[in-house]
Design an enzyme around this catalytic site. Structure first.
Site, PDB file in Angstrom:
ATOM      1  N   GLN B 182      40.654   8.448  33.484  1.00 27.61           N
ATOM      2  CA  GLN B 182      41.565   9.033  34.458  1.00 27.61           C
ATOM      3  C   GLN B 182      42.922   9.210  33.772  1.00 27.61           C
ATOM      4  O   GLN B 182      43.690   8.261  33.628  1.00 27.61           O
ATOM      5  CB  GLN B 182      41.644   8.136  35.694  1.00 27.61           C
ATOM      6  N   GLY B 223      42.043   8.264  47.185  1.00 22.62           N
ATOM      7  CA  GLY B 223      41.309   8.579  45.960  1.00 22.62           C
ATOM      8  C   GLY B 223      42.119   9.424  44.984  1.00 22.62           C
ATOM      9  O   GLY B 223      43.216   9.901  45.296  1.00 22.62           O
ATOM     10  N   HIS B 224      41.522   9.662  43.834  1.00 23.14           N
ATOM     11  CA  HIS B 224      42.245  10.403  42.787  1.00 23.14           C
ATOM     12  C   HIS B 224      42.460  11.865  43.178  1.00 23.14           C
ATOM     13  O   HIS B 224      41.612  12.483  43.797  1.00 23.14           O
ATOM     14  CB  HIS B 224      41.562  10.305  41.426  1.00 23.14           C
ATOM     15  N   ASN B 225      43.639  12.351  42.796  1.00 27.53           N
ATOM     16  CA  ASN B 225      44.003  13.758  43.001  1.00 27.53           C
ATOM     17  C   ASN B 225      44.139  14.165  44.447  1.00 27.53           C
ATOM     18  O   ASN B 225      44.191  15.350  44.765  1.00 27.53           O
ATOM     19  CB  ASN B 225      43.015  14.685  42.266  1.00 27.53           C
ATOM     20  N   SER B 243      40.521  14.312  45.695  1.00 33.32           N
ATOM     21  CA  SER B 243      40.875  15.731  45.732  1.00 33.32           C
ATOM     22  C   SER B 243      40.996  16.298  47.135  1.00 33.32           C
ATOM     23  O   SER B 243      41.003  17.522  47.296  1.00 33.32           O
ATOM     24  CB  SER B 243      39.877  16.565  44.911  1.00 33.32           C
TER      25      SER B 243
END
Lengths: 324, 324, 324
Positions: B182, B223-225, B243
């Site tokens: 990441q 979560g990521h993004n 995302s």
């Protein structure tokens, strides 16, 4: 390590029968226990497992005594599961090193916090200004107890718990939010257990209250000004929103969500993953979960669910037609 | 501790009327307030509670001034709830010791991290390489801010928060998983509040972004993004998958789950425990929760739910039969 | 920082075609990548995005080679997504400072814990008596590993994780609860990743077991005596209740709840927010989620849902009437 069965009975009571081996090396379930292990039968439904168990000795209720004796050695006790619980405590005391009371040197304790000398504060805990930790309470490693919060006696607080973070309170200010400072604290009674990474927020004006004997599992969120009654138990991942009042002797299944500003009376059992969206005053067992299905079936039924109200209307129409 | 009501009005504005006592010792709700306490009425629906309140003084809107005066002392302000929020801030400043800016000696700060001198870093925090903490931001005890992550100004980050753990990214490699490192970070705007034990993951390639004024309660997973727009507020136990893009001025109820790679537009309100499984572009209030019921009723209805699609077909057949 | 594309191919394989620029400065998605960035196409569905991408170079599968060449430079690799994953690892190694193995001086390690010299223990971790941390495993900051728990090799444990808190076990004792001491531990295999603030409880009598290659996201609760099979992956906020057995190669969506004492076989995929209330032995995709709707529609349908069983009876009655 091995323990004499006579010592078990001497410490915990019960009647020892038909003994073949005199020492046991561990505790185990009926299915996995071997000849040097002690097991228990808590539910007469598992009679067959009792008969086929290889356990060196089995704790049973009086009404299973005859059956148990057919199989081999047993300890007869009125409440085998309770006996077993006490046995785990006794066993731990016999087999694990004692951990001394006191404050781990890595913990950060505000000088105004009051910590009973019999309490045990684990590594890297933080106890803030004016907090109070009662007698024989254990904070495991990495616990935070915020300002002015009170933890009673004989509590067990697991690693990562946060007691006394700010409750979630904001007043709208145009499009933005204005913080409502959380001026209350958290008051936790005696004999409370709090699981790892669980959070209990401080109250807005008054305190958040956890009464004696409450048991909270891991990763639970307790909002500000919640009150949880005596001996209520909640499984992991439960969320209780602000100002909910929950009675004594309730159980709440894992992942359930209890909305704010409502009342759950005593002796209510909430199933796992259920959303409590209104007050429940009558004791009983309550559930609200979409049943799991294979994905294709679920898709069909879920799509139809969006037409359910109109389906009801179509049934009404049909009923009228048919009655003509 | 007691505070002169005149000092309140001098600090926060509003008009003081019909005063009988001149000092107050605390803030309280209408129901619990006593004669030395200051309360507020935010909603005209609670008019009856106003009339029966024993509060020494009540903050009310101009249209309730006449009613409030019947009862006793009041402060008239345009937005009583906002006034109350500011009062809690003022009250805290008056009654609690100030905590100085600076870095607690037990915190572990990478030498390359940049921390504004007016920020406050609590006990046992970890701020990693290249992280940046803005002016007047507070990290309470035991917070982690990972490499290269940025926290803006005037943020409040509660105990146990983890900013910048790896997002959950793996590529299938036969039956196993290959880690996707990441490489992004987390960027948090100004005036953001983050509740206890909440996690905000770093992005895979680009950054995860939390815009100005966002308020996140406890035990939330971002979560990521993910991108969360200005002033959006989320209650405890919410999960937002990777995302997802969430607009400004949204509210998300406790325990809701927002799936990944979708868009929620601005001014959307999601009910507690609802699963957002597709993009929502139209402002409004959205819900998807199985209604709670007594367990026996739930069992009957849930079982029937698995046949819902075929019930619809049976209704269709009946309609055809009836139309003959 | 910039990297020669030839070095990428030399390190990771694949065939480099039609190169125009020789150095890249970063990795990016097809949509955001600029002329100095390297991107990838994992799914032929995104062919259009490939053609319009401004990326300096794109990793593609052999069947997309011709299309990719129309656009510009590409690396052809059998599994572009897997290639990309390895590229992120290689990229990180090239661009970020290496972190040395060893134990951060602020960590609190019991002298009886065994930590492999190649492991890395982050700031403010706690590793308790008799715990074991394997080779090349990384505990990020603020992780707790409890007594006698074992973490295998090449594991990555993120900040705030609690391994080995007590499982939630109590025997009823009248209205109160008697603690069942949790005498088991946690055994975690190799190549396991555990997300921030996730909790894995120790077993009651036997151990809780996480097999090799399991990937757990953030804020997950794993109850006592759970077993999770090889390479199973779970997204954030999942809760797994005690003594559930989950097979290999499963995926569990975010916020799902798996009840206790049941079995999920291998190769089962559970949708997000689904409640697994019974054993699932057949591989497949399973779901149980109330579909989201605008609140007014939901209210109507949810109200009708409480009458669903009686609606079925009314349909039955209609069918009888119509058949007359």
């Amino acid at each position: 390590m091995s323990v004499d069965l006579a010592a078990v009975v001497q410490a915990l009571g019960g009647e020892l029968h038909g003994i073949s081996t005199t020492t046991i090396s561990g505790l185990a379930s009926l299915e996995t226990a071997g000849p040097s292990e002690l097991s228990f039968l808590s539910n007469p439904r598992y009679r067959q497992q009792l008969l086929s168990s290889r356990a060196g000795c089995v704790i049973v209720a009086p009404d299973m005594e005859a059956t148990a004796k057919e199989r081999g050695a047993c300890i007869v006790a009125d409440q085998p599961y309770l006996y077993f619980a006490r046995l785990t405590q006794w066993w731990k005391a016999q087999t694990r090193p004692q951990v001394d009371a006191g404050i781990h040197p890595s913990a950060v304790i505000d000088p105004t916090a009051e910590i009973h000398p019999s309490a045990r504060i684990g590594a890297l805990c933080v106890v803030e200004r004016g907090a109070h930790i009662g007698a024989n309470t254990v904070l495991k490693a990495r616990v935070t107890v915020g300002e002015d919060c009170v933890v009673g006696e004989r509590c067990m607080v697991h690693s990562g718990v946060v007691i006394g973070a700010d409750g979630f309170g904001f007043a709208p200010n145009g499009d933005a939010w204005e913080k409502i400072e959380q001026l209350g604290a958290v008051r936790i009674g005696n004999d409370v257990e709090i699981g790892a990474n669980t959070c209990i927020d401080r109250g807005a004006l008054q305190d958040t209250v956890i009464e004696d004997g409450v048991k909270l599992d891991n990763l639970i969120q307790i909002g500000h000004n919640v009150r949880i009654g005596r001996n209520t138990a909640m499984a992991g991942c439960v969320g209780v929103a602000g100002s909910a009042t929950i009675g004594a002797n309730c159980t709440v299944g894992g992942g359930a969500i209890i909305l704010g500003h409502l009342t759950v009376g005593p002796n209510v059992n909430i199933s796992a993953a259920t959303v409590v969206s209104k007050s429940i005053l009558k004791p009983g067992h309550y559930t609200g979960v979409f049943p799991i299905d294979d994905n294709a079936s679920w898709e069909r039924n879920a799509a139809t669910l969006k037409q359910l109200h109109s389906l009801r209307d179509r049934i009404k129409t049909l009923e009228k037609e048919t009655q003509k």
